[in-house]
Each structure stands twice: as structure tokens, then as C-alpha cells.
Design a protein around this motif. Structure first.
Motif, PDB file in Angstrom:
ATOM      1  N   LEU A   1       0.939  -1.141  -0.018  1.00 52.54           N
ATOM      2  CA  LEU A   1       0.030  -0.113  -0.030  1.00 52.54           C
ATOM      3  C   LEU A   1       0.687   1.370  -0.136  1.00 52.54           C
ATOM      4  CD1 LEU A   1      -2.945  -0.882   2.451  1.00 52.54           C
ATOM      5  CD2 LEU A   1      -2.966  -0.723  -0.222  1.00 52.54           C
ATOM      6  N   ILE A   2       1.853   1.252   0.750  1.00 54.34           N
ATOM      7  CA  ILE A   2       2.990   2.506   0.936  1.00 54.34           C
ATOM      8  C   ILE A   2       3.426   2.544  -0.564  1.00 54.34           C
ATOM      9  CG2 ILE A   2       4.958   3.217   2.008  1.00 54.34           C
ATOM     10  CD1 ILE A   2       3.958   2.035   4.869  1.00 54.34           C
ATOM     11  N   GLU A   3       3.845   1.586  -1.108  1.00 52.04           N
ATOM     12  CA  GLU A   3       4.446   1.589  -2.426  1.00 52.04           C
ATOM     13  C   GLU A   3       3.414   2.281  -3.388  1.00 52.04           C
ATOM     14  OE1 GLU A   3       6.555  -1.719  -3.569  1.00 52.04           O
ATOM     15  OE2 GLU A   3       7.837  -1.810  -1.892  1.00 52.04           O
ATOM     16  N   LEU A   4       1.992   1.759  -3.457  1.00 49.15           N
ATOM     17  CA  LEU A   4       1.073   2.299  -4.384  1.00 49.15           C
ATOM     18  C   LEU A   4       0.911   3.887  -4.071  1.00 49.15           C
ATOM     19  CD1 LEU A   4      -1.682  -0.224  -4.382  1.00 49.15           C
ATOM     20  CD2 LEU A   4       0.230   0.419  -5.946  1.00 49.15           C
ATOM     21  N   LEU A   5       1.149   4.234  -2.761  1.00 48.46           N
ATOM     22  CA  LEU A   5       0.951   5.536  -2.582  1.00 48.46           C
ATOM     23  C   LEU A   5       1.996   6.556  -3.412  1.00 48.46           C
ATOM     24  CD1 LEU A   5      -0.711   6.951  -0.385  1.00 48.46           C
ATOM     25  CD2 LEU A   5       1.189   7.137   1.210  1.00 48.46           C
TER      26      LEU A   5
ATOM     27  N   ALA B   1       3.002   5.741  -6.350  1.00 53.33           N
ATOM     28  CA  ALA B   1       2.215   5.674  -7.745  1.00 53.33           C
ATOM     29  C   ALA B   1       1.199   6.570  -7.999  1.00 53.33           C
ATOM     30  CB  ALA B   1       2.055   4.228  -8.107  1.00 53.33           C
TER      31      ALA B   1
END
Lengths: 338, 264
Positions: A122-126, A128
Motif C-alpha cells: 500500500l505504501i508503495e502504491l502511494l 504511484a
């Protein structure tokens, strides 16, 4: 290309001379394509440099020390944008770093595996989510909340008197610390909203670098502390964070680089005012937001050139910041963390 | 225990915006995603209806053109950094590609403006060039990383068979790393697909469907920007639907890319 193997049975072939011509050609081809990167860098400096030249010739160093940015009068000083860029970036950094480190600790140290991976995802998607989508969300969801607060501020008569006093100060080009916290625009847009959205946008950069370096802390380090009877927090604060400190610093500087150049989200919510910072709840601008908001409309040559000079400044600022970040991260982590 | 609670709270704060944004876009934008959304162009300001066909097509076309540049230069750069580590130019290329990765996208837009738009006017080419510039350093980095994961013994085995270095690189090393390189390219695409800033004064936008790259062209992030800053409800609604589509595509791409690379 021809099949280049050639057998020379009586002599031991020197490996370097085998098919050296085709190897040479391949190397040249790869090198040529790879140097496009260097070329783009050089072209960027040349392009930004020549287009900035008229403004730099006209204003010299005054460009960086003058407060007025006024296309009508034809005078351009970048103090407001430079301070706007620095203030938004540094304050957003100050808020986001503790949150980012905490979330990295959660993923690396606290969470059970089944939870750590999804949260890390989720943090990586943030990271993106596109800038323009952050801008849209800030404009439609957070701005109305801020706007209600700003209008509610003036329910009491003495607040209106305060506003009037501050308004006079602002108009005369000065301000006080107290007036900095008095709203000067009432639609929610302004410095505060830009800081909020920047904070969210740079969180994942620090968080993912911090998580990676925390995971690199040797297990012995933890076990030794636990063996001495330390609590979890003591292990983190005495054994893990000091060990990972320099790496986290690299991640923080990387996030700073992002914040300095973040454009559309900021341009959409900061209120695009070129008066030097006067109120936390009022319009301001950053170098990137001025480029986005004004370059397209700049008719006059000097205006254009001044906007490009902001781009050149931003270019060099990000080169320095990223270089320092890479230096720190590169020196610390032999295995190369991005 | 207190610190543990605070850390959990901070993590919730970090993740909350993502969930809030996604929920908001679904609530506000999903209603506008229908057949018209994919087949029509935006209605004139103040009128209702329309879609973002111009933006979707423009985005696809510009991303395809940008990929040609991004993949060609990026993969070559990665090969150069990984396979020619003793070359005298290697430290320069590595440093510049690292630094280039951090240049703000809008500045790259200014550069593409100077290179193309000043001579030829706003065009899809100019937008694609700016996006390609942004892709290059990302692809260089990931290609270099995955090429370095290919064991040295594989290269040595190839060379020992008498194959020249270029054949070893192209036929043995690159295929072994192909999965990782594709992942890198997909992540780079996901990253630049959402960029609107460098397109503002390169591709410029176009309210009609245009497939000719020498003319101004629209893109999803551009339409989201225009719609979000527009005063008309209908344009705002289209912008939210466009943002929902864009963010969904980007999330899917990154998740697929990460899953593929994790399985390796």
C-alpha cells in the motif's frame, strides 16, 4: 552479421582478439545509445541556459533577491517562489519524516508477516498515485474543510479587527508572526493545503528507503540487545535506528528532491500568489507551480525567460539534492537500494 | 507498548490517504464510466455528456512513442553500466542517469518545449519526447540491477564456448534477465503515464480525437488537470472518472510488475 568464430588450432587464441571487430562494433553501438543520456543532460543545461539568458542578463543576481514578480511592470524577482518552494518542502519533510520512519518500523519490526507485506504494498502504491490525482483530491476533499475553518475563524468581531490590521500590514508589504496564522484567502487554497498534500506525496519515498535500511540491520545487533533484557522499543531506539540513521538520511534527502520539484498537485492548490509569503492560510507559489501556471500564458519574452530561469534554478537544485542523496545511499548500502 | 501504539497509529495515518482517495474516486467517478466515456470526446464547456476518448487514445499513442526511446536508450544504458564496468565513461553515465532521475518532470517539459515546440509547435511528438526523457533513467537503473543478478559464471560459460561478448550479451545475458527488464519498463510506464506537468506545454491537449503525432494531442492526466480546475460540474465529473481509470491502470500495472519480479 557474420559468424565470427575462427579456429586457429596450432596457437592458443588470445580471448580478447577473438571476433574483436564485432565486439568493438557492439560496444560502440551500446555506448552511443547510452550516451543519449549524457546528451539529454547536456542539452537540458544548454536549452535552459540559453532561454534563461535574457532574464539573467537583465536582472543578474537581483533575480534571486528581489521580491516583486510583476509581469505588468516587467520586473521579476524570485524571492517569493524560492521561499515558497523551501518552506513547503521543508515543513512537509518535517511532518512526514517521523510518520515515514514509524511506518517503516511497523513494516520491518512490528507487523506479522501476513500484515507487513500488504502494508508495504500500500505504501508503495502511494508513490504511484499521479500528482494530478493528488491535486484533484486535495482540491475537492481537503480544500472545502479548510475553507469552512477559514470562514469560521471570523465569527468573533475581534478576529475581524485582527484581520483588518493584518490586511493593512500585508498591503504595505510587511507582516507579523501573528498575522502569519490569520487566513488571507477563504477558499481553502494556499500554503497550508500545499504543505498537507506534499506531506502525503513524499511519505512513501522516505518510508520505503527507511524500511529497506532497517531490514539491513544485522540480526545479531537485535539479539544482543534482547539478550541483555532490553524492551522492543529500547532495541529500536538504541540498536536499530542509530545503525540505520545514515541510510534513512539518504531517503529523507531523496524525498526532499521530490518535494522541491513536485508540480501539479501544488500548482492546483497553492493559490498562485506571487506576493512573498504572508499567511499560512493564503495564496503562495513555488518555482514549479509558477512554471506550470505561467509558462503557457507568458507572452512577453522577458516573462518567458524569467519563468525558464526558475526552471534552471530548479534543475540545479535537484541535481545537487539528488547527487547528495545518492552519495549517502550509495556509500551506505553496498547492495544498492534504490 | 506505548511506542507500539503510536507506530501503529502513524502507519494508519500513512496508508489512510490512499484508501480515502480511491474510495472518493469510486464514489464520484464510477458513475461516469460508461460507453460514452470511452468513445466520445468531452462535451463543450457547460454542456453535459461526452467522454475522454481523445485523452485515452492520446495517452496510449504518446506512451508507445515514449517507450521506444525509453526502452532503447534505457536498456542500452543498463547494458553499458552492467557489462562494461571498467569503461572510462561508465562513472559519468551512471552519475548522470542517477541525477537525471531526480530532475522534476516539469523541467523536462521545458526542455522538450525548447527542443521541439519552439521549432515545430505543440505536438504529440514533443509530449512523447518529454515522457521518454523521464522513462530513460528509470529503465537504466532497473536494467542494470537485473543484469547484475545474472551470475558471472553464465557469461564465462558463453565466452568459454568461443562466443563473442556481444553474442553472449544479446543471446544469453539479456534473455536471462528479460523478465526483470520487462518489469522495469512497466514500472517506468506506470510512472510517466500519470505525468501531466511535462505535457502542459508540449502535447498541450486537444479536445478532438487526434492520432497525428505532429499535432497537439490530449492525454488522460491533462484532461484530469483541465477538468479538476474547471468550473463546470460535468468537466469535474469527467476528470474524476478519468482519475479513477488512470489510477486503476497504474495500480494494476505496478502490482503485476511487482508480482512478476517477486516470483523470480
Amino acid at each position: 552479421m557474420s559468424e565470427p568464430t575462427q579456429s586457429r588450432p596450432n596457437r592458443l587464441p588470445a580471448p580478447a582478439s577473438l571476433s574483436s571487430r564485432s565486439d568493438r562494433l557492439f560496444e560502440i553501438l551500446i555506448l552511443t545509445l547510452a550516451s543519449v543520456i549524457v546528451l539529454v543532460f547536456a542539452l537540458s543545461i544548454y536549452q535552459l541556459g540559453t532561454e534563461s539568458w535574457p532574464a539573467l542578463k537583465r536582472f543578474g543576481l537581483d533575480f534571486f533577491t528581489q521580491r516583486t514578480w510583476n509581469p505588468v511592470q516587467g520586473s521579476y524577482g524570485a524571492v517569493a517562489m524560492i521561499t515558497g518552494t523551501l518552506v513547503t518542502s521543508l515543513v512537509a519533510l518535517a511532518i512526514s519524516v517521523p510518520l515515514a520512519i514509524a511506518s517503516a518500523l511497523f513494516v520491518a519490526e512490528y507487523a506479522p508477516r501476513w500484515l507487513a507485506n500488504p502494508v508495504g504494498y500500500l505504501i508503495e502504491l502511494l508513490a504511484a498515485v499521479p500528482s494530478v490525482v493528488y491535486g484533484l483530491w486535495a482540491l475537492f476533499v481537503i480544500a472545502p474543510v479548510l475553507s469552512r475553518w477559514e470562514q469560521g475563524f471570523f465569527q468573533a468581531p475581534e478576529k475581524i479587527a485582527l484581520y483588518t490590521a493584518c490586511k493593512n500590514l500585508w498591503d504595505s508589504g510587511s507582516t507579523t508572526l501573528q498575522c502569519f496564522f490569520v487566513p488571507s484567502s477563504f477558499d481553502g487554497r494556499g500554503l497550508a493545503l500545499a504543505i498537507i498534500i506534499l506531506t502525503v506525496m513524499i511519505l512513501p519515498y522516505t518510508a520505503s528507503v527507511a524500511r529497506d535500511v532497517i531490514r539491513l540491520v544485522p540480526q545479531d545487533q537485535r539479539e544482543a540487545m534482547y539478550a541483555l533484557g532490553a524492551t522492543k522499543w529500547e532495541v529500536i531506539s538504541r540498536a536499530i535506528l542509530p545503525y540505520a540513521r545514515a541510510g534513512i538520511m539518504g531517503g529523507v534527502i531523496l524525498a526532499l528532491g521530490r518535494a522541491l520539484g513536485e508540480t501539479l498537485a501544488v500548482a492546483m492548490v497553492i493559490g498562485d500568489s506571487q506576493d512573498a509569503l504572508k499567511s499560512l492560510f493564503g495564496g503562495a507559489s513555488t518555482m514549479a507551480s509558477v512554471i506550470a501556471n505561467q509558462f503557457g500564458d507568458a507572452q512577453e519574452a522577458l516573462h518567458r525567460s524569467s519563468v525558464v530561469t526558475l526552471g534552471l534554478t530548479l534543475f540545479f537544485l535537484s541535481v545537487i539534492v539528488n547527487y547528495v542523496a545518492r552519495l549517502i545511499i550509495g556509500r551506505l548500502t553496498p547492495k544498492g537500494i534504490q | 507498548m506505548l511506542m507500539g501504539g503510536l507506530i501503529l497509529l502513524a502507519t494508519l495515518l500513512v496508508v489512510a490517504p490512499l484508501i480515502l482517495i480511491f474510495a472518493y474516486l469510486i464514489r464520484e467517478g464510477l458513475g461516469a464510466v460508461n460507453l460514452d466515456f470511452f468513445t466520445k470526446v468531452p462535451a463543450p464547456e457547460g454542456e453535459t455528456g461526452g467522454g475522454l476518448a481523445n485523452a485515452i487514445l492520446g495517452s496510449v499513442e504518446m506512451l508507445a512513442m515514449a517507450s521506444v526511446l525509453g526502452v532503447l536508450v534505457g536498456v542500452s544504458g543498463g547494458i553499458f553500466l552492467s557489462e562494461y564496468p571498467r569503461h572510462p565513461l561508465m562513472p559519468t553515465v551512471r552519475m548522470i542517469s542517477d541525477v537525471l532521475a531526480g530532475i522534476p518532470a516539469i523541467v523536462m517539459g521545458l526542455v522538450a518545449y525548447g527542443l521541439i515546440v519552439l521549432q515545430f509547435g505543440f505536438s504529440g511528438f514533443a509530449g512523447a519526447l518529454a515522457l521518454g526523457f523521464l522513462m530513460m533513467p528509470i529503465v537504466v537503473r532497473t536494467t542494470e540491477e537485473v543484469l547484475k543478478l545474472v551470475p558471472q559464471t553464465v557469461r564465462e560459460a558463453g565466452l568459454a564456448l568461443g562466443l563473442p561478448k556481444w553474442l553472449v550479451t544479446l543471446r544469453i545475458v539479456l534473455p536471462a534477465a528479460a523478465g526483470g527488464i520487462v518489469t522495469g519498463v512497466m514500472l517506468a510506464l506506470a510512472r510517466v503515464a500519470g505525468e501531466a506537468a511535462p505535457l502542459l506545454f508540449t502535447a498541450f491537449g486537444n479536445s478532438a480525437i487526434n492520432l497525428d503525432p505532429s499535432k497537439p494531442m490530449s492525454a488522460l492526466p491533462l484532461e484530469i488537470y483541465r477538468g479538476a480546475t474547471s468550473a463546470y460540474d460535468e468537466n469535474q465529473r469527467l476528470a474524476k472518472a478519468g482519475a479513477l481509470l488512470l489510477i486503476t491502470l497504474i495500480f494494476l500495472t505496478s502490482l503485476l510488475a511487482r508480482r512478476a519480479s517477486r516470483r523470480k
